[in-house]
Design a protein around this motif. Structure first.
Motif, PDB file in Angstrom:
ATOM      1  N   SER A   1       0.824  -1.215   0.000  1.00 40.68           N
ATOM      2  CA  SER A   1       0.000   0.000   0.000  1.00 40.68           C
ATOM      3  C   SER A   1       0.859   1.266   0.000  1.00 40.68           C
ATOM      4  N   SER A   2       1.993   1.237   0.685  1.00 33.43           N
ATOM      5  CA  SER A   2       2.899   2.382   0.701  1.00 33.43           C
ATOM      6  C   SER A   2       3.577   2.555  -0.653  1.00 33.43           C
ATOM      7  N   ILE A   3       3.972   1.444  -1.262  1.00 37.21           N
ATOM      8  CA  ILE A   3       4.598   1.492  -2.585  1.00 37.21           C
ATOM      9  C   ILE A   3       3.606   2.046  -3.603  1.00 37.21           C
ATOM     10  N   LEU A   4       2.377   1.569  -3.545  1.00 37.15           N
ATOM     11  CA  LEU A   4       1.334   2.053  -4.454  1.00 37.15           C
ATOM     12  C   LEU A   4       1.099   3.547  -4.251  1.00 37.15           C
ATOM     13  N   HIS A   5       1.044   3.970  -2.999  1.00 33.27           N
ATOM     14  CA  HIS A   5       0.860   5.390  -2.711  1.00 33.27           C
ATOM     15  C   HIS A   5       2.001   6.212  -3.312  1.00 33.27           C
ATOM     16  N   ALA A   6       3.254   5.749  -3.154  1.00 29.25           N
ATOM     17  CA  ALA A   6       4.407   6.468  -3.708  1.00 29.25           C
ATOM     18  C   ALA A   6       4.319   6.545  -5.232  1.00 29.25           C
ATOM     19  N   LEU A   7       4.004   5.437  -5.879  1.00 31.01           N
ATOM     20  CA  LEU A   7       3.891   5.434  -7.345  1.00 31.01           C
ATOM     21  C   LEU A   7       2.823   6.412  -7.812  1.00 31.01           C
ATOM     22  N   ASN A   8       1.661   6.374  -7.172  1.00 32.11           N
ATOM     23  CA  ASN A   8       0.566   7.269  -7.572  1.00 32.11           C
ATOM     24  C   ASN A   8       0.882   8.727  -7.277  1.00 32.11           C
ATOM     25  N   TYR A   9       1.500   8.992  -6.129  1.00 34.19           N
ATOM     26  CA  TYR A   9       1.823  10.375  -5.787  1.00 34.19           C
ATOM     27  C   TYR A   9       2.837  10.954  -6.782  1.00 34.19           C
ATOM     28  N   PHE A  10       3.932  10.244  -6.997  1.00 35.12           N
ATOM     29  CA  PHE A  10       4.979  10.773  -7.872  1.00 35.12           C
ATOM     30  C   PHE A  10       4.582  10.732  -9.338  1.00 35.12           C
ATOM     31  N   ASP A  11       3.601   9.913  -9.673  1.00 30.68           N
ATOM     32  CA  ASP A  11       3.093   9.905 -11.047  1.00 30.68           C
ATOM     33  C   ASP A  11       2.489  11.262 -11.405  1.00 30.68           C
ATOM     34  N   ARG A  12       1.982  11.980 -10.417  1.00 28.55           N
ATOM     35  CA  ARG A  12       1.443  13.331 -10.656  1.00 28.55           C
ATOM     36  C   ARG A  12       2.531  14.287 -11.137  1.00 28.55           C
ATOM     37  N   TYR A  13       3.786  13.968 -10.795  1.00 33.45           N
ATOM     38  CA  TYR A  13       4.921  14.824 -11.134  1.00 33.45           C
ATOM     39  C   TYR A  13       5.838  14.163 -12.161  1.00 33.45           C
ATOM     40  N   GLU A  14       5.302  13.197 -12.884  1.00 30.59           N
ATOM     41  CA  GLU A  14       6.133  12.428 -13.817  1.00 30.59           C
ATOM     42  C   GLU A  14       6.765  13.314 -14.885  1.00 30.59           C
ATOM     43  N   ALA A  15       6.088  14.328 -15.352  1.00 31.55           N
ATOM     44  CA  ALA A  15       6.665  15.186 -16.389  1.00 31.55           C
ATOM     45  C   ALA A  15       7.907  15.896 -15.857  1.00 31.55           C
ATOM     46  N   PHE A  16       7.830  16.404 -14.647  1.00 35.58           N
ATOM     47  CA  PHE A  16       8.973  17.072 -14.029  1.00 35.58           C
ATOM     48  C   PHE A  16      10.114  16.081 -13.799  1.00 35.58           C
ATOM     49  N   ILE A  17       9.795  14.953 -13.207  1.00 31.52           N
ATOM     50  CA  ILE A  17      10.815  13.943 -12.904  1.00 31.52           C
ATOM     51  C   ILE A  17      11.486  13.452 -14.183  1.00 31.52           C
ATOM     52  N   MET A  18      10.698  13.151 -15.185  1.00 33.40           N
ATOM     53  CA  MET A  18      11.277  12.637 -16.428  1.00 33.40           C
ATOM     54  C   MET A  18      12.059  13.721 -17.169  1.00 33.40           C
ATOM     55  N   ARG A  19      11.658  14.964 -17.027  1.00 32.71           N
ATOM     56  CA  ARG A  19      12.422  16.044 -17.637  1.00 32.71           C
ATOM     57  C   ARG A  19      13.807  16.122 -16.996  1.00 32.71           C
ATOM     58  N   LEU A  20      13.869  15.945 -15.683  1.00 35.74           N
ATOM     59  CA  LEU A  20      15.166  15.922 -15.008  1.00 35.74           C
ATOM     60  C   LEU A  20      16.009  14.740 -15.486  1.00 35.74           C
ATOM     61  N   VAL A  21      15.388  13.586 -15.586  1.00 40.50           N
ATOM     62  CA  VAL A  21      16.107  12.393 -16.047  1.00 40.50           C
ATOM     63  C   VAL A  21      16.672  12.623 -17.443  1.00 40.50           C
ATOM     64  N   HIS A  22      15.862  13.114 -18.352  1.00 40.92           N
ATOM     65  CA  HIS A  22      16.302  13.313 -19.733  1.00 40.92           C
ATOM     66  C   HIS A  22      17.310  14.449 -19.888  1.00 40.92           C
ATOM     67  N   ALA A  23      17.321  15.365 -18.923  1.00 42.87           N
ATOM     68  CA  ALA A  23      18.300  16.463 -18.944  1.00 42.87           C
ATOM     69  C   ALA A  23      19.596  16.049 -18.232  1.00 42.87           C
ATOM     70  N   LYS A  24      19.709  14.774 -17.914  1.00 42.31           N
ATOM     71  CA  LYS A  24      20.899  14.242 -17.215  1.00 42.31           C
ATOM     72  C   LYS A  24      21.057  14.860 -15.827  1.00 42.31           C
ATOM     73  N   LEU A  25      19.924  15.140 -15.181  1.00 36.51           N
ATOM     74  CA  LEU A  25      19.915  15.696 -13.832  1.00 36.51           C
ATOM     75  C   LEU A  25      19.336  14.693 -12.826  1.00 36.51           C
ATOM     76  N   TYR A  26      19.540  13.428 -13.119  1.00 40.22           N
ATOM     77  CA  TYR A  26      19.051  12.343 -12.268  1.00 40.22           C
ATOM     78  C   TYR A  26      19.512  12.512 -10.825  1.00 40.22           C
ATOM     79  N   TYR A  27      20.720  13.048 -10.649  1.00 50.96           N
ATOM     80  CA  TYR A  27      21.273  13.189  -9.305  1.00 50.96           C
ATOM     81  C   TYR A  27      20.367  14.022  -8.394  1.00 50.96           C
ATOM     82  N   ILE A  28      19.620  14.954  -8.955  1.00 47.96           N
ATOM     83  CA  ILE A  28      18.715  15.765  -8.138  1.00 47.96           C
ATOM     84  C   ILE A  28      17.652  14.882  -7.511  1.00 47.96           C
ATOM     85  N   ILE A  29      17.132  13.955  -8.279  1.00 47.49           N
ATOM     86  CA  ILE A  29      16.074  13.067  -7.784  1.00 47.49           C
ATOM     87  C   ILE A  29      16.651  12.071  -6.793  1.00 47.49           C
ATOM     88  N   ILE A  30      17.772  11.438  -7.131  1.00 46.41           N
ATOM     89  CA  ILE A  30      18.331  10.424  -6.239  1.00 46.41           C
ATOM     90  C   ILE A  30      18.839  11.051  -4.944  1.00 46.41           C
TER      91      ILE A  30
END
Length: 178
Positions: free
Chosen positions: A92-121
């Motif tokens: 249930s916690s994992i599902l909550h995390a996936l659903n919550y961060f899915d709301r911000y997927e565009a931002f997160i994926m933009r960071l990943v594609h800009a080679k800014l993964y370190y900000i997320i990790i």
């Protein structure tokens, strides 16, 4: 690094910082991150360059702070719903995390594609060691491992076009850590 976990910000300061972070994020739609200038960010955010530099030394810091705000929202949401979410590694916690961060997927994926993964990790690691560790008293290596694994699964799920439901992904993760 801008750190939401240790700073107290008033509403006006928070609003200004979020306008700056949102401006960087929106500009990344139009330009390669390396080509974005502080003057572009200030103009888009409706602030002066001096205001930008009052809060941040770099545009990366603005994105770090913006991501920390997302994580802080996640923490607030978890606290509000703690009875239904369960322990941090429950399905249930994992599902909550996936659903919550899915709301911000565009931002997160933009960071990943800009080679800014370190900000997320870095944000994930800080959350695990400063928020989760004091509550669950788990070894830091276990928490860093878990957070990184969850983040990488999230990114792969997004990049794969979310072929599986969040429930299916949460079940796979929960089964793998039992």
């Amino acid at each position: 690094m801008a750190n939401l976990f240790s700073k107290n910000h008033n509403k006006r300061t928070r609003f200004t910082r979020m306008c700056i972070g949102e401006a960087v994020y929106r500009l990344m739609d139009k330009k390669d991150f390396r080509e974005i200038k502080v003057s572009d960010i200030a103009k888009k955010a409706g602030v002066s360059r001096m205001t930008f530099y009052h809060y941040y030394e770099t545009k990366e810091e603005a994105l770090e702070d913006y991501f920390h705000e997302i994580v802080a929202g996640y923490i607030r949401d978890c606290l509000r719903r703690k009875d239904e979410i369960g322990s941090f590694h429950d399905r249930s916690s994992i599902l909550h995390a996936l659903n919550y961060f899915d709301r911000y997927e565009a931002f997160i994926m933009r960071l990943v594609h800009a080679k800014l993964y370190y900000i997320i990790i870095d944000g994930m690691n800080e959350y695990m060691t400063k928020v989760i560790m004091p509550v669950y008293h788990r070894p830091s290596y276990e928490l860093i491992f878990y957070g990184g694994a969850l983040l990488n699964v999230f990114i792969q799920w997004q990049e794969g076009g979310k072929q599986e439901t969040a429930e299916e992904v949460a079940e796979i993760i929960a089964d793998s850590i039992r």
